[in-house]
Design a protein around this motif. Sequence first.
Motif, PDB file in Angstrom:
ATOM      1  N   THR A 172      14.138  23.075  20.523  1.00 26.93           N
ATOM      2  CA  THR A 172      14.090  22.360  21.801  1.00 26.93           C
ATOM      3  C   THR A 172      14.802  21.014  21.717  1.00 26.93           C
ATOM      4  O   THR A 172      15.435  20.583  22.682  1.00 26.93           O
ATOM      5  CB  THR A 172      12.632  22.162  22.232  1.00 26.93           C
ATOM      6  OG1 THR A 172      11.901  21.551  21.157  1.00 26.93           O
ATOM      7  CG2 THR A 172      11.984  23.504  22.567  1.00 26.93           C
ATOM      8  N   SER A 173      14.718  20.352  20.553  1.00 26.97           N
ATOM      9  CA  SER A 173      15.412  19.067  20.389  1.00 26.97           C
ATOM     10  C   SER A 173      16.922  19.251  20.426  1.00 26.97           C
ATOM     11  O   SER A 173      17.644  18.453  21.032  1.00 26.97           O
ATOM     12  CB  SER A 173      15.001  18.400  19.072  1.00 26.97           C
ATOM     13  OG  SER A 173      13.635  18.058  19.079  1.00 26.97           O
ATOM     14  N   LYS A 218      19.501  17.462  23.119  1.00 26.41           N
ATOM     15  CA  LYS A 218      20.374  16.421  22.585  1.00 26.41           C
ATOM     16  C   LYS A 218      21.835  16.854  22.447  1.00 26.41           C
ATOM     17  O   LYS A 218      22.742  16.087  22.776  1.00 26.41           O
ATOM     18  CB  LYS A 218      19.853  15.953  21.213  1.00 26.41           C
ATOM     19  CG  LYS A 218      18.525  15.225  21.282  1.00 26.41           C
ATOM     20  CD  LYS A 218      18.088  14.785  19.886  1.00 26.41           C
ATOM     21  CE  LYS A 218      16.756  14.044  19.926  1.00 26.41           C
ATOM     22  NZ  LYS A 218      16.310  13.630  18.567  1.00 26.41           N
ATOM     23  N   PHE A 219      22.058  18.071  21.937  1.00 28.81           N
ATOM     24  CA  PHE A 219      23.415  18.463  21.564  1.00 28.81           C
ATOM     25  C   PHE A 219      23.960  19.659  22.328  1.00 28.81           C
ATOM     26  O   PHE A 219      25.165  19.882  22.346  1.00 28.81           O
ATOM     27  CB  PHE A 219      23.478  18.784  20.062  1.00 28.81           C
ATOM     28  CG  PHE A 219      22.928  17.704  19.180  1.00 28.81           C
ATOM     29  CD1 PHE A 219      23.536  16.471  19.121  1.00 28.81           C
ATOM     30  CD2 PHE A 219      21.783  17.924  18.432  1.00 28.81           C
ATOM     31  CE1 PHE A 219      23.024  15.467  18.311  1.00 28.81           C
ATOM     32  CE2 PHE A 219      21.266  16.933  17.618  1.00 28.81           C
ATOM     33  CZ  PHE A 219      21.884  15.690  17.558  1.00 28.81           C
ATOM     34  N   HIS A 220      23.109  20.442  22.936  1.00 30.77           N
ATOM     35  CA  HIS A 220      23.563  21.706  23.534  1.00 30.77           C
ATOM     36  C   HIS A 220      23.284  21.769  25.036  1.00 30.77           C
ATOM     37  O   HIS A 220      23.198  22.852  25.605  1.00 30.77           O
ATOM     38  CB  HIS A 220      22.895  22.889  22.826  1.00 30.77           C
ATOM     39  CG  HIS A 220      23.162  22.939  21.356  1.00 30.77           C
ATOM     40  ND1 HIS A 220      24.152  23.707  20.794  1.00 30.77           N
ATOM     41  CD2 HIS A 220      22.567  22.286  20.322  1.00 30.77           C
ATOM     42  CE1 HIS A 220      24.148  23.535  19.477  1.00 30.77           C
ATOM     43  NE2 HIS A 220      23.196  22.687  19.168  1.00 30.77           N
ATOM     44  N   ASN A 221      23.145  20.621  25.638  1.00 28.76           N
ATOM     45  CA  ASN A 221      22.858  20.581  27.071  1.00 28.76           C
ATOM     46  C   ASN A 221      24.002  21.212  27.868  1.00 28.76           C
ATOM     47  O   ASN A 221      25.162  20.867  27.701  1.00 28.76           O
ATOM     48  CB  ASN A 221      22.656  19.128  27.515  1.00 28.76           C
ATOM     49  CG  ASN A 221      22.172  19.035  28.946  1.00 28.76           C
ATOM     50  OD1 ASN A 221      21.572  19.973  29.478  1.00 28.76           O
ATOM     51  ND2 ASN A 221      22.423  17.902  29.574  1.00 28.76           N
ATOM     52  N   VAL A 262      35.552  15.891  13.315  1.00 31.38           N
ATOM     53  CA  VAL A 262      34.921  15.698  14.619  1.00 31.38           C
ATOM     54  C   VAL A 262      35.213  16.915  15.492  1.00 31.38           C
ATOM     55  O   VAL A 262      36.368  17.323  15.629  1.00 31.38           O
ATOM     56  CB  VAL A 262      35.452  14.423  15.314  1.00 31.38           C
ATOM     57  CG1 VAL A 262      34.754  14.224  16.660  1.00 31.38           C
ATOM     58  CG2 VAL A 262      35.226  13.201  14.417  1.00 31.38           C
ATOM     59  N   LEU A 263      34.181  17.488  16.079  1.00 31.12           N
ATOM     60  CA  LEU A 263      34.324  18.626  16.995  1.00 31.12           C
ATOM     61  C   LEU A 263      34.040  18.169  18.416  1.00 31.12           C
ATOM     62  O   LEU A 263      32.959  17.661  18.716  1.00 31.12           O
ATOM     63  CB  LEU A 263      33.373  19.749  16.626  1.00 31.12           C
ATOM     64  CG  LEU A 263      33.881  20.836  15.679  1.00 31.12           C
ATOM     65  CD1 LEU A 263      34.901  21.704  16.363  1.00 31.12           C
ATOM     66  CD2 LEU A 263      34.424  20.236  14.400  1.00 31.12           C
ATOM     67  N   LEU A 264      35.030  18.318  19.300  1.00 33.36           N
ATOM     68  CA  LEU A 264      34.888  17.926  20.700  1.00 33.36           C
ATOM     69  C   LEU A 264      34.931  19.157  21.598  1.00 33.36           C
ATOM     70  O   LEU A 264      35.691  20.093  21.350  1.00 33.36           O
ATOM     71  CB  LEU A 264      36.024  16.986  21.112  1.00 33.36           C
ATOM     72  CG  LEU A 264      36.173  15.652  20.385  1.00 33.36           C
ATOM     73  CD1 LEU A 264      37.379  14.903  20.927  1.00 33.36           C
ATOM     74  CD2 LEU A 264      34.918  14.807  20.553  1.00 33.36           C
ATOM     75  N   SER A 265      34.126  19.140  22.646  1.00 31.43           N
ATOM     76  CA  SER A 265      34.253  20.163  23.676  1.00 31.43           C
ATOM     77  C   SER A 265      35.419  19.794  24.585  1.00 31.43           C
ATOM     78  O   SER A 265      35.974  18.687  24.494  1.00 31.43           O
ATOM     79  CB  SER A 265      32.959  20.259  24.488  1.00 31.43           C
ATOM     80  OG  SER A 265      32.731  19.049  25.192  1.00 31.43           O
ATOM     81  N   GLN A 266      35.802  20.694  25.489  1.00 28.72           N
ATOM     82  CA  GLN A 266      36.926  20.426  26.386  1.00 28.72           C
ATOM     83  C   GLN A 266      36.672  19.215  27.271  1.00 28.72           C
ATOM     84  O   GLN A 266      37.615  18.507  27.654  1.00 28.72           O
ATOM     85  CB  GLN A 266      37.202  21.649  27.255  1.00 28.72           C
ATOM     86  CG  GLN A 266      37.705  22.844  26.488  1.00 28.72           C
ATOM     87  CD  GLN A 266      38.078  23.994  27.389  1.00 28.72           C
ATOM     88  OE1 GLN A 266      39.040  23.921  28.155  1.00 28.72           O
ATOM     89  NE2 GLN A 266      37.316  25.082  27.313  1.00 28.72           N
ATOM     90  N   ASP A 267      35.401  18.969  27.608  1.00 27.30           N
ATOM     91  CA  ASP A 267      35.087  17.831  28.472  1.00 27.30           C
ATOM     92  C   ASP A 267      34.864  16.546  27.686  1.00 27.30           C
ATOM     93  O   ASP A 267      34.478  15.522  28.253  1.00 27.30           O
ATOM     94  CB  ASP A 267      33.873  18.129  29.349  1.00 27.30           C
ATOM     95  CG  ASP A 267      32.651  18.549  28.547  1.00 27.30           C
ATOM     96  OD1 ASP A 267      32.699  18.449  27.307  1.00 27.30           O
ATOM     97  OD2 ASP A 267      31.650  18.974  29.159  1.00 27.30           O
ATOM     98  N   GLY A 268      35.099  16.573  26.371  1.00 29.40           N
ATOM     99  CA  GLY A 268      35.049  15.347  25.576  1.00 29.40           C
ATOM    100  C   GLY A 268      33.734  15.054  24.907  1.00 29.40           C
ATOM    101  O   GLY A 268      33.596  14.022  24.232  1.00 29.40           O
ATOM    102  N   ASN A 269      32.737  15.929  25.053  1.00 22.53           N
ATOM    103  CA  ASN A 269      31.466  15.709  24.379  1.00 22.53           C
ATOM    104  C   ASN A 269      31.618  15.958  22.880  1.00 22.53           C
ATOM    105  O   ASN A 269      32.295  16.905  22.462  1.00 22.53           O
ATOM    106  CB  ASN A 269      30.390  16.634  24.940  1.00 22.53           C
ATOM    107  CG  ASN A 269      29.977  16.251  26.342  1.00 22.53           C
ATOM    108  OD1 ASN A 269      29.984  15.074  26.696  1.00 22.53           O
ATOM    109  ND2 ASN A 269      29.623  17.228  27.157  1.00 22.53           N
TER     110      ASN A 269
END
Length: 394
Positions: free
Chosen positions: A100-101, A105-108, A335-342
């Motif tokens: 749940t954490s 925090k990281f997978h929203n 560093v791993l970034l998503s397409q939206d920069g997260n």
Amino acid sequence: MEFTQSNRSAQLIQTPAKCDLCEAETKIEWKCLNCNMLMCFKCKDKIHVKFKFAKDHIIIDVKDVGVYPEEMDFSELNCAEHPSQSAVMFCTPCDRLVCTSCISKFHNGHSFIEISEGYNIKMKIIKSDHNKANEKMNELTKRKRELSHVHIKDCAKYNELINNIEPDTSTVFGILLCPDNSLWIYDANVLQKVKPEGDKLTVESTFNINVLGMAITPTGDLLLYSGGSVLKEISGKTGTVTDSIYSVSPLYLTHVHVTKGGKVIVGVTSGLILYLEKGRRAVILMNKEGKHKTIYEHDKNNIQIFTRPYKIASTDNGNICIVDKLSEDFSGIVVLLSQDGNILHIYNGHREVNTEKKPFKPIRIVTTPSNKLVVPEFNILIFYILNNCGHLIT
């Protein structure tokens, strides 16, 4: 793999299989997929045939399914990031179990499935990979038999062969494969395009140019940088060298990468000094027309993400992977970034290998066909294998 790492906690319940009809015979030979029954040879021929519509049922050899019924208990799986918490779901974009954490925090915003469903998907992939590996082994075995009669009889001819396949470069810094199976090879001062022909490499073109990095577009054109703000382009058809449409002026290039879809990603800084205390350090995504579509520079708290974007790769799901150098001794992070920069994850080495005295020193990052990330470390014969969200697999 997430499941294999967590299976220490999963309870695999295995009992010797018995015939589901007579409940006595343990020599199981058949399974009816319609009835979901394991059967001995006798019951298959004497009892199952009397079932209604039995002639339409699908019966297979148990060798195709295994002779031990398995029941997986996922209730005791711990989260890899938060060992004190239980894993509750499987994150499909990140290919890992989450608690749940992790979700908050990281997978929203990510998509999730039940752990059991994720397990079944993984098992299908494993079986598919196993079959492909067997096919490859059979192919290699056949090839080995075909080549078993080939021997190098003349040492002089062997040495001549080796010399013929070495291009005129002193130290190879990089090799790229083109769509037409030709190769770009470069050292510090010479760039060559070569074509494999039998046991030789034929040099098609040579350029006296300082190459700091290069990438191939889907159309076969070569993009490279030698410092400065504009990528140079060598046409795959004509071999002409021009300034490309990809410019980051007034910034300076630190790396170039081309995605499978043809988008260009570059690392940039605002000065030629390698490690700036101030100034801009960013990663820029450009489309095929050279327009800057996305600039990755600050996190959600407006803090600069990078020190010096050194190497870049990308995954099929759109994540961008950056080796960020932190100092001149090659210490760095991934560093791993998503397409939206997260920021999906920051990998800073293995705790059993990397310490304060032996910091993590990533020097390359490569994406495999199965969407895994391979990260070699400077001056150490170690390769780290990460999933497409940057978490260590092995």
